[in-house]
Design a protein around this motif. Structure first.
Motif, mmCIF file in Angstrom:
data_model
loop_
_atom_site.group_PDB
_atom_site.id
_atom_site.type_symbol
_atom_site.label_atom_id
_atom_site.label_comp_id
_atom_site.label_asym_id
_atom_site.label_seq_id
_atom_site.Cartn_x
_atom_site.Cartn_y
_atom_site.Cartn_z
ATOM 1 N N PHE A 7 0.837 -1.207 0.000
ATOM 2 C CA PHE A 7 0.000 0.000 0.000
ATOM 3 C C PHE A 7 0.873 1.259 0.000
ATOM 4 O O PHE A 7 0.621 2.202 -0.742
ATOM 5 C CB PHE A 7 -0.948 -0.007 1.211
ATOM 6 C CG PHE A 7 -1.768 1.254 1.317
ATOM 7 C CD1 PHE A 7 -2.814 1.493 0.423
ATOM 8 C CD2 PHE A 7 -1.501 2.204 2.290
ATOM 9 C CE1 PHE A 7 -3.567 2.662 0.505
ATOM 10 C CE2 PHE A 7 -2.248 3.379 2.378
ATOM 11 C CZ PHE A 7 -3.290 3.607 1.479
ATOM 12 N N VAL A 28 -9.046 2.753 0.362
ATOM 13 C CA VAL A 28 -8.224 1.659 -0.189
ATOM 14 C C VAL A 28 -7.448 0.966 0.927
ATOM 15 O O VAL A 28 -7.355 -0.263 0.975
ATOM 16 C CB VAL A 28 -7.264 2.190 -1.284
ATOM 17 C CG1 VAL A 28 -6.281 1.109 -1.716
ATOM 18 C CG2 VAL A 28 -8.058 2.682 -2.488
ATOM 19 N N THR A 31 -9.390 -1.557 2.673
ATOM 20 C CA THR A 31 -9.899 -2.635 1.816
ATOM 21 C C THR A 31 -8.715 -3.447 1.291
ATOM 22 O O THR A 31 -8.234 -3.210 0.183
ATOM 23 C CB THR A 31 -10.694 -2.026 0.623
ATOM 24 O OG1 THR A 31 -11.601 -1.039 1.130
ATOM 25 C CG2 THR A 31 -11.481 -3.079 -0.123
ATOM 26 N N ARG A 33 -6.277 -5.347 -0.580
ATOM 27 C CA ARG A 33 -6.358 -5.907 -1.931
ATOM 28 C C ARG A 33 -5.973 -7.382 -1.997
ATOM 29 O O ARG A 33 -6.450 -8.118 -2.852
ATOM 30 C CB ARG A 33 -5.447 -5.093 -2.885
ATOM 31 C CG ARG A 33 -6.245 -4.216 -3.830
ATOM 32 C CD ARG A 33 -5.355 -3.397 -4.704
ATOM 33 N NE ARG A 33 -4.926 -4.070 -5.925
ATOM 34 C CZ ARG A 33 -5.595 -4.056 -7.080
ATOM 35 N NH1 ARG A 33 -6.738 -3.420 -7.181
ATOM 36 N NH2 ARG A 33 -5.121 -4.680 -8.131
ATOM 37 N N TYR A 46 -0.679 -5.211 -4.923
ATOM 38 C CA TYR A 46 -0.558 -3.754 -5.056
ATOM 39 C C TYR A 46 0.297 -3.333 -6.246
ATOM 40 O O TYR A 46 0.644 -2.164 -6.375
ATOM 41 C CB TYR A 46 0.016 -3.157 -3.762
ATOM 42 C CG TYR A 46 -0.995 -3.213 -2.635
ATOM 43 C CD1 TYR A 46 -1.887 -2.170 -2.415
ATOM 44 C CD2 TYR A 46 -1.070 -4.341 -1.819
ATOM 45 C CE1 TYR A 46 -2.832 -2.236 -1.408
ATOM 46 C CE2 TYR A 46 -2.021 -4.412 -0.807
ATOM 47 C CZ TYR A 46 -2.892 -3.356 -0.614
ATOM 48 O OH TYR A 46 -3.840 -3.426 0.389
ATOM 49 N N ALA A 62 -3.331 -2.261 -9.582
ATOM 50 C CA ALA A 62 -3.707 -1.324 -8.513
ATOM 51 C C ALA A 62 -3.665 0.125 -8.990
ATOM 52 O O ALA A 62 -4.552 0.917 -8.673
ATOM 53 C CB ALA A 62 -2.785 -1.522 -7.317
ATOM 54 N N LEU A 66 -6.986 2.689 -9.081
ATOM 55 C CA LEU A 66 -7.040 3.939 -8.309
ATOM 56 C C LEU A 66 -7.176 5.158 -9.216
ATOM 57 O O LEU A 66 -7.841 6.132 -8.864
ATOM 58 C CB LEU A 66 -5.777 4.063 -7.449
ATOM 59 C CG LEU A 66 -5.861 3.456 -6.035
ATOM 60 C CD1 LEU A 66 -6.690 4.314 -5.116
ATOM 61 C CD2 LEU A 66 -6.416 2.043 -6.029
ATOM 62 N N VAL A 93 -14.341 -0.529 -2.457
ATOM 63 C CA VAL A 93 -13.779 0.806 -2.189
ATOM 64 C C VAL A 93 -14.874 1.864 -2.387
ATOM 65 O O VAL A 93 -15.035 2.773 -1.565
ATOM 66 C CB VAL A 93 -12.565 1.102 -3.104
ATOM 67 C CG1 VAL A 93 -12.097 2.538 -2.921
ATOM 68 C CG2 VAL A 93 -11.419 0.134 -2.797
#
Length: 213
Positions: A7, A28, A31, A33, A46, A62, A66, A93
């Motif tokens: 992250f 995010v 949550t 991934r 990620y 990722a 985003l 998300v």
């Protein structure tokens, strides 16, 4: 540990791109991934690479996920339609950012798996449906935001009726045989303002196929 490091690295890459929306990054972070990718890909959850999931589908990297969520510009209290549930990560998300999310996918298996992940995370304002997304979701009223991760061969008509004035529709559009462009449409009254954002890898939207999977 891998989750935190992954992250942190993602946040650095996004900041370099100018994405620093705190609400989005917090959603995010809450949550994980790695809970949405197949176990063998947990260490790449990620990364910016596309990850294969069940039913021959894919989960966007990722960074792209985003970038799309950032461009969708979701606000608290809105209703969002997510076309192409996939792993359920985007819907999860979005559920943390707004009031209600309806997410649809043509694969029964993906919808079932995503439902279990959302329940495990305690996300209750996301409704998952097995449906063909090529016509949006008629009969559900209008949405403030519509996001599609499956590419359309031409701009679909359904969004005009299913989007509120001031609403945003974000979808990949095939602009040539081998080029797919992420397009953002903003509705003002009955008119649409179109912005071509960036090229994306595409997964074509296949109507009425493989619903038994």
């Amino acid at each position: 540990m891998v989750e935190k490091e992954g992250f942190a690295a993602l946040v650095l890459r996004l900041r370099a791109e100018g994405i620093s929306d705190l609400d989005l990054l917090t959603a995010v972070e809450q949550t994980p991934r790695s809970a949405f990718v197949p176990p063998q890909f947990a260490d790449q959850a990620y990364s910016s690479r596309t990850i294969p999931i069940e039913c021959g589908a894919f989960m966007e990297g990722a960074d792209l996920a985003l970038r799309l969520l950032d461009r969708l510009n979701v606000k608290p209290g809105q209703r969002v339609l997510d076309i192409g549930t996939g792993s359920g990560f985007m819907a999860a998300v979005l559920g943390r950012l707004t009031e209600r999310v309806v997410s649809i996918d043509r694969y029964k298996t993906l919808v079932g798996d995503a439902q279990r992940r959302l329940e495990k995370l305690g996300i209750r304002n996301v409704v998952l449906r097995q449906a063909d997304g090529s016509n949006g979701l008629p009969g559900e009223g209008t949405f403030d935001r519509i996001l599609s991760t499956a590419a359309f061969p031409a701009m679909p008509r359904f969004y005009a009726e299913q989007l509120v004035s001031g609403g945003i529709f974000l979808a990949p559009l095939m602009v040539s045989e081998d080029t797919c462009m992420m397009v953002r449409l903003t509705k003002t009254g009955s008119r649409f303002e179109r912005e071509d954002l960036f090229q994306v890898p595409y997964l074509p939207l296949v109507p009425k196929v493989a619903s038994y999977l």
